[in-house]
Design an enzyme around this catalytic site. Sequence first.
Site, PDB file in Angstrom:
ATOM      1  N   MET A 108     -74.997 -50.257  38.509  1.00 22.92           N
ATOM      2  CA  MET A 108     -75.026 -50.047  39.685  1.00 22.92           C
ATOM      3  C   MET A 108     -74.459 -48.486  39.664  1.00 22.92           C
ATOM      4  O   MET A 108     -73.766 -48.376  41.057  1.00 22.92           O
ATOM      5  CB  MET A 108     -74.179 -50.741  40.650  1.00 22.92           C
ATOM      6  CG  MET A 108     -74.735 -52.376  40.639  1.00 22.92           C
ATOM      7  SD  MET A 108     -74.237 -53.226  41.930  1.00 22.92           S
ATOM      8  CE  MET A 108     -72.464 -53.513  41.682  1.00 22.92           C
ATOM      9  N   HIS A 165     -69.496 -44.936  33.396  1.00 28.23           N
ATOM     10  CA  HIS A 165     -68.312 -44.722  32.721  1.00 28.23           C
ATOM     11  C   HIS A 165     -68.603 -44.962  31.088  1.00 28.23           C
ATOM     12  O   HIS A 165     -69.604 -45.403  30.749  1.00 28.23           O
ATOM     13  CB  HIS A 165     -67.020 -45.641  33.330  1.00 28.23           C
ATOM     14  CG  HIS A 165     -67.298 -47.044  33.436  1.00 28.23           C
ATOM     15  ND1 HIS A 165     -67.227 -47.982  32.264  1.00 28.23           N
ATOM     16  CD2 HIS A 165     -67.427 -47.701  34.498  1.00 28.23           C
ATOM     17  CE1 HIS A 165     -67.941 -49.085  32.716  1.00 28.23           C
ATOM     18  NE2 HIS A 165     -67.846 -48.846  34.291  1.00 28.23           N
ATOM     19  N   HIS A 168     -70.374 -48.244  30.356  1.00 21.60           N
ATOM     20  CA  HIS A 168     -71.968 -48.220  30.524  1.00 21.60           C
ATOM     21  C   HIS A 168     -72.372 -47.272  29.401  1.00 21.60           C
ATOM     22  O   HIS A 168     -73.338 -47.666  28.530  1.00 21.60           O
ATOM     23  CB  HIS A 168     -72.118 -47.437  31.563  1.00 21.60           C
ATOM     24  CG  HIS A 168     -71.703 -48.252  32.977  1.00 21.60           C
ATOM     25  ND1 HIS A 168     -71.101 -47.805  33.972  1.00 21.60           N
ATOM     26  CD2 HIS A 168     -72.248 -49.329  33.521  1.00 21.60           C
ATOM     27  CE1 HIS A 168     -70.696 -48.666  34.912  1.00 21.60           C
ATOM     28  NE2 HIS A 168     -71.643 -49.445  34.823  1.00 21.60           N
TER      29      HIS A 168
HETATM   30  O1  PAF Z   1     -73.071 -55.597  36.415  1.00 21.53           O
HETATM   31  C1  PAF Z   1     -73.524 -54.723  37.507  1.00 21.53           C
HETATM   32  O2  PAF Z   1     -73.567 -53.738  37.544  1.00 21.53           O
HETATM   33  C2  PAF Z   1     -74.719 -55.508  38.335  1.00 21.53           C
HETATM   34  O3  PAF Z   1     -74.145 -56.703  38.657  1.00 21.53           O
HETATM   35  C3  PAF Z   1     -76.075 -55.434  37.876  1.00 21.53           C
HETATM   36  C4  PAF Z   1     -76.156 -56.301  36.612  1.00 21.53           C
HETATM   37  C5  PAF Z   1     -76.498 -54.112  37.586  1.00 21.53           C
HETATM   38  C6  PAF Z   1     -77.040 -56.113  38.936  1.00 21.53           C
HETATM   39  O4  PAF Z   1     -76.962 -55.320  39.859  1.00 21.53           O
END
Ligand code: PAF
Length: 281
Positions: free
Chosen positions: A29, A33, A36
């Site tokens: 989303m 950071h 990710h």
């Molecule tokens: O973990 C997340 O950032 C969200 O829940 C995801 C998996 C991208 C779904 O919107």
Amino acid sequence: MKVFTAAGKLNEFIDPLRGTKKIGLIPTMGALHEGHLSLVERGLEENDLVVVSIFVNPTQFDNAGDLKKYPRTLDADIALLKTLKGTILIFVPEAVELYQGTVVSKKYNFGSLENEMEGKHRKGHFDGVGTVVNLLFRAILPTRAYFGEKDFQQLQIVKKLVEIEKLSVDIIGCEIVREDSGLAMSSRNKRLSATQKEEAALISKTLKAVQKDFRKKSIHELNTFVKEAFASNPHLKLEYFEIANTKTLKTAFRKRKNSSYRAFIAAFAGEVRLIDNMALK
Ligand code: PAF
């Protein structure tokens, strides 16, 4: 690095590569950071190219204020991804296009998984997650998809989703990346003040203490210990602490032989809701 907003254009790029190249997907989303980045790096190691989707999914928020305040930092996200080596495609879809019309959740039956912890406290959350992840999987058709264990329950839900939707994608769970203080990395940390960030380290410290004492203490004693640790901190409000069975995620009241457990916490630092978990041995 290429940025796509339309699935059609993204697929014009990917389709000729299918069959010969492995495609990794990191659904996010945004407000990226180190956590990710570690998923993207793992994706790059294990695949020929990686798609990072950035989409703040409205249907998984049960609180309009939380959705509005969710950090949106697209330019910084792209700059961060540019620091990595490898083929990365960024997919930033529009809600109406991704959802092919009305932006509403599909109703799933994730069995007991959806009624515990996050499911209990955030009504409709996992239907929203399941819906968007299914749409992303169908739009991108990745070989593998990577999810952080910070959202451990989400990871189990996504595995179940793959069964329900009969999708052909490998789901890879990746370890939590933490700040030096132990605080689990999260996009929501961007909303914390310096003091709140320091105080929020109590979450992982408490989980670590539970991990350390798991053999010695009963679950009842550990529950009391956690409640007291949070009660004495005015900056954090404990929403739940649970020791749950790793497979079923059902609350454990007593330890059983041959079962494995994890400890889970959700707590508020001001308005910001944080979650974390740790394996117990
Ligand atoms: O973990 C997340 O950032 C969200 O829940 C995801 C998996 C991208 C779904 O919107």
